[in-house]
Structures are given as structure tokens and as C-alpha cells.
Design a protein around this motif. Structure first.
Motif, PDB file in Angstrom:
ATOM      1  N   GLN A 102       0.852  -1.143  -0.114  1.00 16.84           N
ATOM      2  CA  GLN A 102      -0.006  -0.096   0.077  1.00 16.84           C
ATOM      3  C   GLN A 102       0.932   1.278   0.043  1.00 16.84           C
ATOM      4  OE1 GLN A 102      -3.226   0.270  -0.485  1.00 16.84           O
ATOM      5  NE2 GLN A 102      -3.570   2.140   0.054  1.00 16.84           N
ATOM      6  N   PRO A 103       0.789   2.245  -0.991  1.00 15.14           N
ATOM      7  CA  PRO A 103       1.604   3.098  -1.080  1.00 15.14           C
ATOM      8  C   PRO A 103       1.273   4.218   0.092  1.00 15.14           C
ATOM      9  CG  PRO A 103       0.360   2.845  -3.019  1.00 15.14           C
ATOM     10  CD  PRO A 103      -0.308   2.103  -2.147  1.00 15.14           C
ATOM     11  N   ALA A 104       2.526   4.771   0.481  1.00 14.62           N
ATOM     12  CA  ALA A 104       2.461   5.500   1.827  1.00 14.62           C
ATOM     13  C   ALA A 104       1.441   6.818   1.745  1.00 14.62           C
ATOM     14  CB  ALA A 104       3.905   5.977   2.228  1.00 14.62           C
ATOM     15  N   GLY A 105       1.076   7.573   2.784  1.00 13.16           N
ATOM     16  CA  GLY A 105       0.393   8.429   2.773  1.00 13.16           C
ATOM     17  C   GLY A 105      -1.053   8.322   2.262  1.00 13.16           C
ATOM     18  N   GLY A 106      -1.670   7.084   2.310  1.00 13.90           N
ATOM     19  CA  GLY A 106      -3.166   6.822   1.886  1.00 13.90           C
ATOM     20  C   GLY A 106      -3.482   7.135   0.553  1.00 13.90           C
ATOM     21  N   ARG A 107      -2.328   6.847  -0.337  1.00 14.13           N
ATOM     22  CA  ARG A 107      -2.759   7.197  -1.885  1.00 14.13           C
ATOM     23  C   ARG A 107      -3.149   5.922  -2.522  1.00 14.13           C
ATOM     24  NH1 ARG A 107       2.186  11.186  -2.704  1.00 14.13           N
ATOM     25  NH2 ARG A 107       1.539  12.921  -1.302  1.00 14.13           N
ATOM     26  N   GLY A 108      -3.356   4.694  -2.156  1.00 16.51           N
ATOM     27  CA  GLY A 108      -3.659   3.656  -2.809  1.00 16.51           C
ATOM     28  C   GLY A 108      -5.186   3.537  -3.129  1.00 16.51           C
ATOM     29  N   PRO A 109      -5.467   2.453  -4.061  1.00 14.79           N
ATOM     30  CA  PRO A 109      -6.557   2.450  -4.469  1.00 14.79           C
ATOM     31  C   PRO A 109      -7.950   2.300  -3.454  1.00 14.79           C
ATOM     32  CG  PRO A 109      -5.241   0.517  -5.313  1.00 14.79           C
ATOM     33  CD  PRO A 109      -4.429   1.362  -4.304  1.00 14.79           C
ATOM     34  N   ARG A 110      -7.682   1.617  -2.402  1.00 12.44           N
ATOM     35  CA  ARG A 110      -8.536   1.737  -1.297  1.00 12.44           C
ATOM     36  C   ARG A 110      -8.827   3.095  -0.673  1.00 12.44           C
ATOM     37  NH1 ARG A 110      -7.820  -3.657   2.537  1.00 12.44           N
ATOM     38  NH2 ARG A 110      -8.299  -5.311   0.637  1.00 12.44           N
ATOM     39  N   TRP A 142     -12.200   8.023  -0.391  1.00 16.04           N
ATOM     40  CA  TRP A 142     -12.596   9.489  -0.855  1.00 16.04           C
ATOM     41  C   TRP A 142     -13.685   9.569  -1.915  1.00 16.04           C
ATOM     42  CZ3 TRP A 142     -11.387  13.085   2.347  1.00 16.04           C
ATOM     43  CH2 TRP A 142     -10.068  13.035   3.019  1.00 16.04           C
ATOM     44  N   TYR A 143     -13.894   8.649  -2.946  1.00 12.23           N
ATOM     45  CA  TYR A 143     -15.005   8.570  -3.696  1.00 12.23           C
ATOM     46  C   TYR A 143     -16.447   8.368  -2.915  1.00 12.23           C
ATOM     47  CZ  TYR A 143     -11.790   8.119  -7.445  1.00 12.23           C
ATOM     48  OH  TYR A 143     -10.912   8.388  -8.463  1.00 12.23           O
ATOM     49  N   ALA A 144     -16.397   7.678  -1.911  1.00 13.88           N
ATOM     50  CA  ALA A 144     -17.441   7.290  -0.981  1.00 13.88           C
ATOM     51  C   ALA A 144     -17.885   8.641  -0.184  1.00 13.88           C
ATOM     52  CB  ALA A 144     -17.229   6.100   0.019  1.00 13.88           C
ATOM     53  N   TYR A 145     -16.869   9.219   0.380  1.00 12.71           N
ATOM     54  CA  TYR A 145     -17.140  10.581   1.224  1.00 12.71           C
ATOM     55  C   TYR A 145     -17.724  11.503   0.075  1.00 12.71           C
ATOM     56  CZ  TYR A 145     -14.182   8.680   4.935  1.00 12.71           C
ATOM     57  OH  TYR A 145     -13.605   7.854   6.032  1.00 12.71           O
ATOM     58  N   GLY A 146     -17.270  11.616  -1.336  1.00 11.93           N
ATOM     59  CA  GLY A 146     -17.782  12.323  -1.800  1.00 11.93           C
ATOM     60  C   GLY A 146     -19.164  12.341  -2.469  1.00 11.93           C
ATOM     61  N   PHE A 147     -19.461  11.100  -2.636  1.00 12.40           N
ATOM     62  CA  PHE A 147     -21.043  10.685  -3.072  1.00 12.40           C
ATOM     63  C   PHE A 147     -21.797  10.906  -1.584  1.00 12.40           C
ATOM     64  CE2 PHE A 147     -19.063   8.301  -6.345  1.00 12.40           C
ATOM     65  CZ  PHE A 147     -19.731   8.912  -7.231  1.00 12.40           C
ATOM     66  N   LEU A 148     -21.350  10.725  -0.374  1.00 10.34           N
ATOM     67  CA  LEU A 148     -21.974  10.871   0.653  1.00 10.34           C
ATOM     68  C   LEU A 148     -22.114  12.174   1.209  1.00 10.34           C
ATOM     69  CD1 LEU A 148     -20.870   7.785   2.771  1.00 10.34           C
ATOM     70  CD2 LEU A 148     -22.944   7.806   1.915  1.00 10.34           C
ATOM     71  N   SER A 149     -21.282  13.081   0.705  1.00 12.07           N
ATOM     72  CA  SER A 149     -21.226  14.394   1.221  1.00 12.07           C
ATOM     73  C   SER A 149     -22.609  15.234   1.118  1.00 12.07           C
ATOM     74  CB  SER A 149     -20.076  15.112   0.663  1.00 12.07           C
ATOM     75  OG  SER A 149     -20.183  15.246  -0.668  1.00 12.07           O
TER      76      SER A 149
END
Length: 315
Positions: free
Chosen positions: A19-27, A32-39
Motif C-alpha cells: 500500500q503506498p504511503a500517505g493513503g494514496r492507494g486504490p482503497r 474518498w469517492y465514497a465520502y464525495g458521494f455521501l457528502s
């Protein structure tokens, strides 16, 4: 397993993706996509529900006029409603009377109509016809029924010409005003519960019904011993939702009677409205709204506790 086999397996196994450092992986991107749709929903819930609820709590504890100085009162607004405002206690009584009349009439009639329609040809047409009043705006329905109830209106004309009865002024008589409001409310709201019961009837397992008929269950016995227990989740849902709706009655009483004659049809929501927008005391209005919420919450909690004894869910 030998050491050589372990080594061979380790060499042939696919490499594990890090998993790439800094939370930039696919998950992370999916999150973030989920947060965007839920916002949008979260923002709407916060702005239009959570924030007003919080403000209502604050306002109920203050002297909160629309214009002017505001001061902290503690629970004085609640004490004022319960001990000093005679209209509020009358509105509580009227709200319970309306609920006691409207709830059983609505549930029983919608259940009876659902079973009648289930055995008729053109069931879909009947369901649509009975559902039309539900989607009609409440204000429109109330205005039409007000014209029907008025002296020399439709009811007065046909009661006199067909039965020779001199009809009372339904909305101006304290003895008949609440019954007139209940009748209009049942007509307007019966369609929704009818659709719920119709869906429950269509979902009844045919194998159970056929087994009951083989055992000799017919008519009322079949309904009480087999069909009604199978439909108990729908009955519980309809009863709970109808109770909550009836405790919040306002539009029909306000359009038909303005809470009159006298205070015979004033309800708790109308009391909140009058305190907030006529007397312009938002603190007292907020306190009345919270008392209404407490009453509905208590009754709903009792229903949920009691449903364990008579509601049967399929597992």
C-alpha cells in the motif's frame, strides 16, 4: 513440507502489492469517492436536521423572541406550558382524542379494503383509485372538504333530500368538529396503509394458506389464526407510522376549523405554531415541540417493547 519445497513456493508466489504511503492507494481513493458521494446527504442532514434540532434545544431553554433581547430561563418554558398555559393541556387532550379516533379507523378500514380488493378483478385499478387522495396535497383536500361540510353544502343537501335530516353545522359545532376532521383525515390517508397491507397480502405464503384450508380453516378463523399473524410486521409498521402521523396533525385542523370552535380542535402542533408565529415566543414554541417529541418517543418505545409479544417475523 521439506525446506526445498518451501523455498520453491516462496520463489513462485506472486509478490504482495504494498500500500503506498500517505493513503494514496486504490482503497484510499475509493474511500474518498465514497465520502464525495455521501457528502451531499451528510451536509443536508446536518444543515436541515441536526442544526435545527440543536437550535430547538437551545431555544427551549431561553426567552427567545423573534426580535429583541434573549435571556436564559432554564426549564421555565416547560413549566409555563404545563402549569400556566391552559391551551397547551387542551391541545394535548385534543391530539390524543384525534389519535384515538383516527388510528383504529384508518388501520381497520385500510385492512378491510385491502382484503376486499385482493379478491376483486382489476385490483391495480382499485389500488390506484384509493391511493389518489394520499398524493393529493393536504391543503387542497381540506379546502374541498370544508366546502362539503359548510351549510347548504353537499352533505347538507343530500342528508336533507335523501333522509330528511337537518344536518348540523359540522365545523361550527364543538360536538361534531373533531369527528368531521377525523373523517376527512381518514379519507385522505387511508390509501397509503391500503397499499402496505395489499403488499403484505400478496406476500403471504400460499403453502401455509393451503395447509390451513386443508386443516379446515375458513373465513374469520383463517384470517385471525393464519393471515393476520403472518401480516403482523405490516400491522406493526402501519400502526406505528400512523400513530406518529396522527400525533402531528395540524394542516387539516388549521384549514377546516382554525382550532375551533373555541379550543375543541386545537392540537399540539397548532399550539407550537401559535406560540412561535403569532405570539412570537420561539422559546415556548420550541419547548412545546420537544414535549410533543417526548410524547411520540414514549408511545413509540412502548409499541416497540410490546411488539415482541404479538409480531411474528420470519427467520
Amino acid at each position: 513440507m521439506a525446506l526445498s519445497e518451501l523455498t520453491r513456493t516462496a520463489k513462485t508466489a506472486p509478490p504482495v502489492k504494498q500500500q503506498p504511503a500517505g493513503g494514496r492507494g486504490p482503497r484510499a481513493r475509493e474511500r474518498w469517492y465514497a465520502y464525495g458521494f455521501l457528502s451531499p446527504g451528510i451536509i443536508g442532514l446536518t444543515v436541515f436536521t441536526l442544526f435545527p434540532v440543536g437550535m430547538a434545544v437551545v431555544m427551549s431553554l431561553h426567552d427567545w423572541p423573534i426580535f429583541g433581547e434573549r435571556s436564559f430561563l432554564g426549564f421555565d418554558n416547560f413549566r409555563h406550558l404545563l402549569a400556566e398555559d391552559p391551551t397547551f393541556l387542551v391541545s394535548v387532550r385534543n391530539t390524543f382524542v384525534f389519535t384515538a379516533l383516527f388510528l383504529p379507523l384508518n388501520v381497520l378500514l385500510s385492512l378491510a379494503l385491502a382484503f376486499w380488493i385482493a379478491n376483486c378483478r382489476g385490483r391495480q385499478v382499485f389500488r390506484v383509485l384509493f391511493f389518489i387522495p394520499t398524493i393529493t396535497p393536504m391543503v387542497v383536500s381540506a379546502v374541498i372538504w370544508k366546502m362539503l361540510y359548510q351549510p347548504d353544502g353537499v352533505f347538507d343537501h343530500y342528508l336533507g333530500s335523501w333522509f330528511g335530516i337537518d344536518a348540523p353545522n359540522f365545523l361550527a359545532d364543538p360536538d361534531t368538529a373533531m369527528f368531521a376532521v377525523v373523517a376527512m383525515s381518514v379519507w385522505q390517508g387511508i390509501g397509503y396503509n391500503l397499499i402496505v397491507f395489499s403488499a403484505a397480502i400478496d406476500a403471504l405464503p400460499t403453502s401455509v394458506l393451503e395447509a390451513a384450508e386443508i386443516d379446515g380453516a375458513r373465513g374469520l378463523v383463517k384470517f385471525l389464526r393464519v393471515q393476520l399473524p403472518l401480516m403482523s410486521p405490516a400491522v406493526f409498521f402501519v400502526t406505528t407510522m400512523t400513530m406518529i402521523t396522527s400525533m402531528q396533525v395540524f394542516t387539516q385542523t388549521y384549514i377546516l376549523t382554525k382550532g375551533g370552535p373555541g379550543d375543541s380542535t386545537v392540537t399540539m402542533v397548532q399550539n407550537v405554531y401559535e406560540n412561535g408565529f403569532i405570539s412570537r415566543d420561539l422559546g415556548v414554541a420550541a419547548a412545546g415541540a420537544w414535549l410533543l417529541f417526548a410524547v411520540i418517543l414514549l408511545i413509540t418505545a412502548v409499541q416497540f417493547v410490546g411488539q415482541k409479544r404479538w409480531v411474528h417475523y420470519e427467520h
